[in-house]
Scaffold this motif. Structure first.
Motif, short mmCIF file in Angstrom:
data_model
loop_
_atom_site.label_atom_id
_atom_site.label_comp_id
_atom_site.label_asym_id
_atom_site.label_seq_id
_atom_site.Cartn_x
_atom_site.Cartn_y
_atom_site.Cartn_z
N ARG A 126 -15.37 -15.86 -4.75
CA ARG A 126 -15.39 -16.92 -3.73
C ARG A 126 -15.18 -16.33 -2.34
N VAL A 127 -14.28 -15.38 -2.22
CA VAL A 127 -14.04 -14.72 -0.93
C VAL A 127 -15.27 -13.94 -0.50
N ALA A 128 -15.90 -13.23 -1.43
CA ALA A 128 -17.10 -12.46 -1.10
C ALA A 128 -18.21 -13.37 -0.58
N ALA A 129 -18.37 -14.53 -1.21
CA ALA A 129 -19.40 -15.47 -0.78
C ALA A 129 -19.11 -15.99 0.62
N ALA A 130 -17.83 -16.30 0.89
CA ALA A 130 -17.46 -16.79 2.22
C ALA A 130 -17.68 -15.71 3.27
N ALA A 131 -17.35 -14.46 2.93
CA ALA A 131 -17.55 -13.35 3.87
C ALA A 131 -19.03 -13.15 4.18
N ALA A 132 -19.88 -13.26 3.14
CA ALA A 132 -21.32 -13.04 3.33
C ALA A 132 -21.94 -14.11 4.22
N GLU A 133 -21.33 -15.28 4.30
CA GLU A 133 -21.83 -16.32 5.20
C GLU A 133 -21.63 -15.94 6.67
N LEU A 134 -20.65 -15.08 6.93
CA LEU A 134 -20.37 -14.66 8.30
C LEU A 134 -21.30 -13.57 8.78
N GLY A 135 -21.83 -12.78 7.85
CA GLY A 135 -22.67 -11.66 8.21
C GLY A 135 -22.66 -10.63 7.11
N PRO A 136 -23.27 -9.47 7.35
CA PRO A 136 -23.30 -8.41 6.33
C PRO A 136 -21.91 -7.83 6.10
N VAL A 137 -21.46 -7.84 4.85
CA VAL A 137 -20.15 -7.27 4.52
C VAL A 137 -20.29 -5.76 4.41
N THR A 138 -19.53 -5.03 5.22
CA THR A 138 -19.64 -3.57 5.23
C THR A 138 -18.32 -2.88 4.88
N ALA A 139 -17.24 -3.64 4.76
CA ALA A 139 -15.95 -3.03 4.41
C ALA A 139 -15.14 -4.02 3.59
N TRP A 140 -14.45 -3.49 2.58
CA TRP A 140 -13.59 -4.32 1.73
C TRP A 140 -12.34 -3.51 1.45
N VAL A 141 -11.18 -4.09 1.71
CA VAL A 141 -9.91 -3.41 1.50
C VAL A 141 -9.09 -4.18 0.47
N ASN A 142 -8.88 -3.56 -0.69
CA ASN A 142 -8.00 -4.13 -1.71
C ASN A 142 -6.57 -3.68 -1.43
N ASN A 143 -5.84 -4.54 -0.74
CA ASN A 143 -4.49 -4.19 -0.31
C ASN A 143 -3.41 -4.96 -1.09
N ALA A 144 -3.74 -6.10 -1.67
CA ALA A 144 -2.73 -6.93 -2.33
C ALA A 144 -1.99 -6.13 -3.40
N GLY A 145 -0.67 -6.22 -3.38
CA GLY A 145 0.13 -5.48 -4.35
C GLY A 145 1.51 -6.07 -4.52
N VAL A 146 2.14 -5.72 -5.64
CA VAL A 146 3.48 -6.22 -5.98
C VAL A 146 4.33 -5.05 -6.44
#
Length: 272
Positions: free
Chosen positions: A73-93
Motif C-alpha cells: 500500500r505504501v509503495a502504491a502511494a509513493a508511485a503516485e507521487l513520482g518514480p520511486v528511486t530510494a527505499w529505506v527499511n528503518n523500522a525496528g524494535v
C-alpha cells in the motif's frame, strides 16, 4: 497526490530517530518523501514537522512493518507521487534480556519487525523500482557482526538483516535488476529505541563506547550510502572489526565482552 517527475523516497519507521533524520535529508535533496510508522499520530506530527525541510512533498502513512500488504500500500502511494528511486527499511524494535527471561511476545515482535519487516519492505521496494532502478537501504546494527550478550535475539535479527541484504544484492545482480542494496550497521545511538531500554543492565554493552552516536550522524551515513555502490558500511569502522573478531573467536571474545559490559554499565548508570 499528483504524479510528478520528481523522484520519491520511502522511509519506514520514520516518526522519530534515524528514520526522521534520514527523511529530513532526503527532502533537502529534493525528493518527495513518504514516511511510515505504526503510530498514526506520531507519523502525522512528523510529516508536518518535516514539511518545510525541502521543497518536495512529505506524506505520512500509518503502516505496520510486519504486514506485507501495508508495504504494498505504501509503495502504491509513493508511485503516485513520482518514480520511486530510494527505499529505506528503518523500522525496528529492541528488547533486552536473556532469552530465557524475555516474554515470548517481545521475541516474536523483534523477529516480525526486524526481519520480516525488512523482507516485506524489500520485496515491495524491488517491485516498485525494478524497471527504473534505485537504491534499497536496510538499517542493520553493529550487533549484526558478533555476539552481544544481553541482546541475543535482537543481535540475531540484525545479523539476519545483514545477510539478507547481501544475499538480495546477489539475486538482483543475477537477475540483472538495476537496484543497489545497502546495509548500514551503526553502533548504539542516542535514540528513543535505546533510551527506552536504558534502565536494564542487559543493554550495558551498548554503552561500552565512549559516546553514543547521534541520529544525525547515522542519517548522514545512510544518505551517503544511497549515493554509491557500497553494500555494507559499519559506523564506526573500528568497532565493527572488534565485533567480527568476537564472532570468529567467541571463546576469547566473550570474557572481553564481559569486561566491556562492566565498563558500559558504569556509563549506563551515569546517564540515568
Amino acid at each position: 497526490m499528483n504524479a510528478t517527475s520528481r523522484s520519491v523516497a520511502v522511509v519506514t519507521g520514520a516518526a522519530r530517530g534515524f528514520g526522521r533524520e534520514i527523511a529530513r535529508r532526503l527532502l533537502t535533496r529534493g525528493h518527495h518523501v513518504v514516511i511510515t510508522d505504526l503510530d498514526d499520530q506520531a507519523v502525522t506530527v512528523t510529516a508536518k514537522e518535516l514539511a518545510h525541510a525541502g521543497d518536495g512533498l512529505v506524506v505520512g502513512i500509518a503502516a505496520d512493518a510486519r504486514v506485507a500488504a501495508d508495504h504494498r500500500r505504501v509503495a502504491a502511494a509513493a508511485a503516485e507521487l513520482g518514480p520511486v528511486t530510494a527505499w529505506v527499511n528503518n523500522a525496528g524494535v529492541l528488547r533486552s534480556g536473556p532469552v530465557w527471561d524475555q516474554p515470548e511476545a517481545d521475541q516474536t515482535l523483534m523477529v516480525d519487525v526486524n526481519i520480516m519487516g525488512v523482507i516485506h519492505g524489500s520485496r515491495a521496494a524491488v517491485e516498485v523500482m525494478r524497471d527504473r532502478g534505485g537504491h534499497l537501504l536496510n538499517i542493520a546494527s553493529m550487533s549484526a557482526h558478533g555476539p552481544v550478550p544481553g541482546l541475543a535475539v535482537y543481535a540475531a535479527t540484525k545479523s539476519a538483516v545483514l545477510n539478507f541484504s547481501t544475499s538480495l544484492q546477489g539475486d538482483l545482480d543475477l537477475a540483472r535488476v538495476p537496484i543497489r542494496v545497502h546495509a548500514l550497521c551503526p553502533d548504539a545511538a542516542d535514540t528513543a529505541l535505546v533510551r527506552d531500554e536504558q534502565a536494564s543492565p542487559d543493554v550495558a554493552l551498548l554503552f561500552s563506547q565512549r559516546t553514543l552516536l547521534t541520529p544525525g550522524a547515522v542519517a548522514d551515513a545512510a544518505v551517503a550510502l544511497l549515493d554509491g555502490r557500497r553494500v555494507v558500511r559499519s559506523l564506526p569502522t573500528h568497532r565493527a572489526g572488534l565485533a567480527r573478531l568476537g564472532a570468529l573467536i567467541p571463546r576469547v571474545a566473550l570474557p572481553v565482552l564481559a569486561l566491556l559490559r562492566k565498563q558500559g554499565d558504569r556509563r549506563r548508570t551515569a546517564r540515568a
